[in-house]
Design a protein around this motif. Structure first.
Motif, PDB file in Angstrom:
ATOM      1  N   LEU A  67      62.413  45.350  85.872  1.00  0.00           N
ATOM      2  CA  LEU A  67      61.501  44.787  84.876  1.00  0.00           C
ATOM      3  C   LEU A  67      61.605  45.544  83.549  1.00  0.00           C
ATOM      4  O   LEU A  67      61.446  44.949  82.480  1.00  0.00           O
ATOM      5  CB  LEU A  67      60.062  44.832  85.398  1.00  0.00           C
ATOM      6  CG  LEU A  67      59.119  43.742  84.871  1.00  0.00           C
ATOM      7  CD1 LEU A  67      59.677  42.359  85.158  1.00  0.00           C
ATOM      8  CD2 LEU A  67      57.743  43.890  85.501  1.00  0.00           C
ATOM      9  N   ALA A  68      61.877  46.847  83.610  1.00  0.00           N
ATOM     10  CA  ALA A  68      62.045  47.621  82.375  1.00  0.00           C
ATOM     11  C   ALA A  68      63.233  47.106  81.578  1.00  0.00           C
ATOM     12  O   ALA A  68      63.171  46.986  80.344  1.00  0.00           O
ATOM     13  CB  ALA A  68      62.232  49.102  82.715  1.00  0.00           C
ATOM     14  N   ILE A  71      62.258  43.830  79.940  1.00  0.00           N
ATOM     15  CA  ILE A  71      61.372  44.023  78.786  1.00  0.00           C
ATOM     16  C   ILE A  71      62.170  44.337  77.535  1.00  0.00           C
ATOM     17  O   ILE A  71      61.916  43.776  76.460  1.00  0.00           O
ATOM     18  CB  ILE A  71      60.355  45.141  79.083  1.00  0.00           C
ATOM     19  CG1 ILE A  71      59.274  44.625  80.034  1.00  0.00           C
ATOM     20  CG2 ILE A  71      59.722  45.670  77.804  1.00  0.00           C
ATOM     21  CD1 ILE A  71      58.336  45.696  80.539  1.00  0.00           C
ATOM     22  N   ALA A  72      63.141  45.240  77.635  1.00  0.00           N
ATOM     23  CA  ALA A  72      63.940  45.616  76.468  1.00  0.00           C
ATOM     24  C   ALA A  72      64.680  44.407  75.908  1.00  0.00           C
ATOM     25  O   ALA A  72      64.693  44.165  74.697  1.00  0.00           O
ATOM     26  CB  ALA A  72      64.926  46.721  76.845  1.00  0.00           C
ATOM     27  N   ALA A  73      65.308  43.625  76.800  1.00  0.00           N
ATOM     28  CA  ALA A  73      66.052  42.451  76.357  1.00  0.00           C
ATOM     29  C   ALA A  73      65.136  41.384  75.781  1.00  0.00           C
ATOM     30  O   ALA A  73      65.449  40.760  74.757  1.00  0.00           O
ATOM     31  CB  ALA A  73      66.866  41.877  77.527  1.00  0.00           C
ATOM     32  N   LEU A  74      63.998  41.167  76.421  1.00  0.00           N
ATOM     33  CA  LEU A  74      63.072  40.123  75.957  1.00  0.00           C
ATOM     34  C   LEU A  74      62.447  40.488  74.615  1.00  0.00           C
ATOM     35  O   LEU A  74      62.150  39.599  73.802  1.00  0.00           O
ATOM     36  CB  LEU A  74      61.987  39.881  77.003  1.00  0.00           C
ATOM     37  CG  LEU A  74      61.027  38.719  76.724  1.00  0.00           C
ATOM     38  CD1 LEU A  74      61.793  37.412  76.555  1.00  0.00           C
ATOM     39  CD2 LEU A  74      59.998  38.590  77.856  1.00  0.00           C
ATOM     40  N   PRO A  95      73.530  36.324  77.722  1.00  0.00           N
ATOM     41  CA  PRO A  95      74.031  37.706  77.818  1.00  0.00           C
ATOM     42  C   PRO A  95      72.923  38.749  77.973  1.00  0.00           C
ATOM     43  O   PRO A  95      73.172  39.849  78.480  1.00  0.00           O
ATOM     44  CB  PRO A  95      74.794  37.897  76.500  1.00  0.00           C
ATOM     45  CG  PRO A  95      75.189  36.516  76.081  1.00  0.00           C
ATOM     46  CD  PRO A  95      74.032  35.665  76.497  1.00  0.00           C
ATOM     47  N   HIS A  96      71.702  38.395  77.547  1.00  0.00           N
ATOM     48  CA  HIS A  96      70.622  39.368  77.625  1.00  0.00           C
ATOM     49  C   HIS A  96      70.017  39.453  79.031  1.00  0.00           C
ATOM     50  O   HIS A  96      69.084  40.246  79.247  1.00  0.00           O
ATOM     51  CB  HIS A  96      69.550  39.014  76.594  1.00  0.00           C
ATOM     52  CG  HIS A  96      70.056  39.062  75.188  1.00  0.00           C
ATOM     53  ND1 HIS A  96      70.352  40.239  74.549  1.00  0.00           N
ATOM     54  CD2 HIS A  96      70.382  38.064  74.317  1.00  0.00           C
ATOM     55  CE1 HIS A  96      70.811  39.981  73.332  1.00  0.00           C
ATOM     56  NE2 HIS A  96      70.838  38.676  73.172  1.00  0.00           N
ATOM     57  N   ALA A 100      69.444  43.460  83.159  1.00  0.00           N
ATOM     58  CA  ALA A 100      68.664  43.424  84.399  1.00  0.00           C
ATOM     59  C   ALA A 100      69.587  43.272  85.607  1.00  0.00           C
ATOM     60  O   ALA A 100      69.359  43.893  86.664  1.00  0.00           O
ATOM     61  CB  ALA A 100      67.659  42.285  84.349  1.00  0.00           C
ATOM     62  N   ILE A 101      70.633  42.471  85.454  1.00  0.00           N
ATOM     63  CA  ILE A 101      71.596  42.291  86.552  1.00  0.00           C
ATOM     64  C   ILE A 101      72.316  43.605  86.840  1.00  0.00           C
ATOM     65  O   ILE A 101      72.551  43.972  88.004  1.00  0.00           O
ATOM     66  CB  ILE A 101      72.603  41.179  86.202  1.00  0.00           C
ATOM     67  CG1 ILE A 101      71.888  39.829  86.108  1.00  0.00           C
ATOM     68  CG2 ILE A 101      73.723  41.119  87.235  1.00  0.00           C
ATOM     69  CD1 ILE A 101      72.775  38.697  85.626  1.00  0.00           C
ATOM     70  N   LEU A 102      72.663  44.328  85.773  1.00  0.00           N
ATOM     71  CA  LEU A 102      73.334  45.616  85.942  1.00  0.00           C
ATOM     72  C   LEU A 102      72.445  46.597  86.694  1.00  0.00           C
ATOM     73  O   LEU A 102      72.901  47.277  87.632  1.00  0.00           O
ATOM     74  CB  LEU A 102      73.699  46.188  84.569  1.00  0.00           C
ATOM     75  CG  LEU A 102      74.235  47.627  84.550  1.00  0.00           C
ATOM     76  CD1 LEU A 102      75.542  47.716  85.332  1.00  0.00           C
ATOM     77  CD2 LEU A 102      74.415  48.121  83.123  1.00  0.00           C
TER      78      LEU A 102
END
Length: 354
Positions: A67-68, A71-74, A95-96, A100-102
């Motif tokens: 979730l962290a 949050i950064a991407a969103l 791409p954003h 989270a996938i990583l």
């Protein structure tokens, strides 16, 4: 006595803010949806933080890490949406999801670099937001002009917070290495309170960028180069549009709407206004609004609040601030002086726009 972790209180406040915003009629606007989702995810993260640090439930940590990254991407996607002339395409958004996938992949197969990955994600998106802020308030073309300055400040604050979060993760890692995490809970709790302050700005943007009660005047942008003949033509066309159609009376007016009406790129309009008039687009539009307000204050007996709304303002603090900037006095004092013809003639406000 029942123990309620501080992050739970923060989450409750965020859910209240989210519900209030969802009750507004314009919550479905494309540029506002990412901010509503951002507030919801921040609230959920606050719950996870409360479970982890309040009740020492370690099993919640993988979800908290994923979730962290979200949050950064969103946060980037949300502010980026304010700089676009239309809704972002899927090609720009997908791409954003990779951060989270990583993080999820690392949690499954290789735990060791997960902390470093989160630090780099926060630093990267923090730097990207600072890059997004390079054009100033006029770069947020989808933000309502009445709140563009606050939106810009929220952008800078969010960028700083993401970078600070990266350093907080570094401090927490060092604390675990040296003391076994003695101070980790306090650092996370403090970070959660700071997040609430950031979301206050994000909530203001999502609800239309309504300015706070007290703001310092916006600094006019310095013209990057000497104005060109094309700049003069664009400025003249914009002035004619303002006078003939009175679009400044629209409280939801933003740079993107102005550019569409002129069939020009938003950046082209912003540059022309900056170079010809030496002010931002929001200041330029507000001068038309103040001119209209002055005319009504002199010629009618309408209440000041009614004059404010009719001129295109929706925030009393912003109206009073801009009125003082342009005329050097308050609306009430201006109306009082308007009954004295000699005084009015001697102190007529000087407008930038012709």
């Amino acid at each position: 006595m029942i123990f309620i972790p501080l992050p739970f209180v923060v989450a409750l406040l965020l859910f209240i803010v989210l519900i209030r915003l969802l009750r507004q009629e314009d919550w479905h606007a494309p540029e506002k949806r990412p901010f509503l989702l951002l507030i919801g995810i921040y609230a959920l993260q606050s719950v996870l933080i409360g479970i982890r640090w309040g009740y020492n439930v370690l099993a919640i940590m993988p979800a908290q890490a994923i979730l962290a990254a979200v949050i950064a991407a969103l946060a980037w996607v949300s502010f980026r949406s304010l700089t676009l002339e239309g809704p972002p395409s899927f090609a720009r958004l997908w791409p954003h999801a990779l951060p989270a996938i990583l993080v999820a992949t690392l949690l499954l197969f290789w735990h060791e670099p997960m902390g470093l990955a989160l630090i780099l994600i926060f630093l990267g998106y923090g730097a990207a937001l600072l890059w997004l802020a390079r054009h100033g308030p006029d770069g947020l073309i989808a933000s309502r002009l009445d709140g563009a300055l606050l939106s810009y400040r929220s952008l800078l604050t969010t960028a700083a917070a993401l970078i600070a979060a990266a350093f907080a993760d570094i401090f927490i890692s060092l604390d675990f290495d040296r003391t076994g995490g003695t101070h980790g809970g306090a650092i996370v709790a403090l970070g959660n309170v700071i997040t609430l302050l950031i979301l206050g700005g994000a909530a203001s943007i999502a609800s239309g960028g309504q300015p706070a009660e007290e703001q310092s005047p916006e600094t006019p942008p310095a013209p990057p180069t000497m104005p060109t003949e094309k700049d003069g033509a664009v400025a003249a066309s914009l002035n004619a549009l303002m006078q003939s159609r009175e679009i400044y009376r629209d409280p939801e007016l933003n740079l993107n709407r102005i550019a569409r009406k002129m069939s020009l790129p938003a950046r082209r309009v912003s540059i022309a206004v900056n170079r010809i008039h030496g002010v931002s687009v929001s200041q330029y539009v507000n001068e038309f609004r103040i001119r209209s307000a002055c005319d009504q204050l002199i010629k009618t007996d309408e209440p000041v609040t009614r004059v404010m709304f009719d001129s295109g303002f929706i925030s009393k603090s912003n109206f009073n601030r801009e009125f003082l900037r342009v005329t050097g006095t308050s609306p009430t004092e201006f109306r009082r002086r308007s009954g004295m013809a000699d005084t009015v003639d001697a102190k007529a406000p000087a407008f930038v726009s012709p």
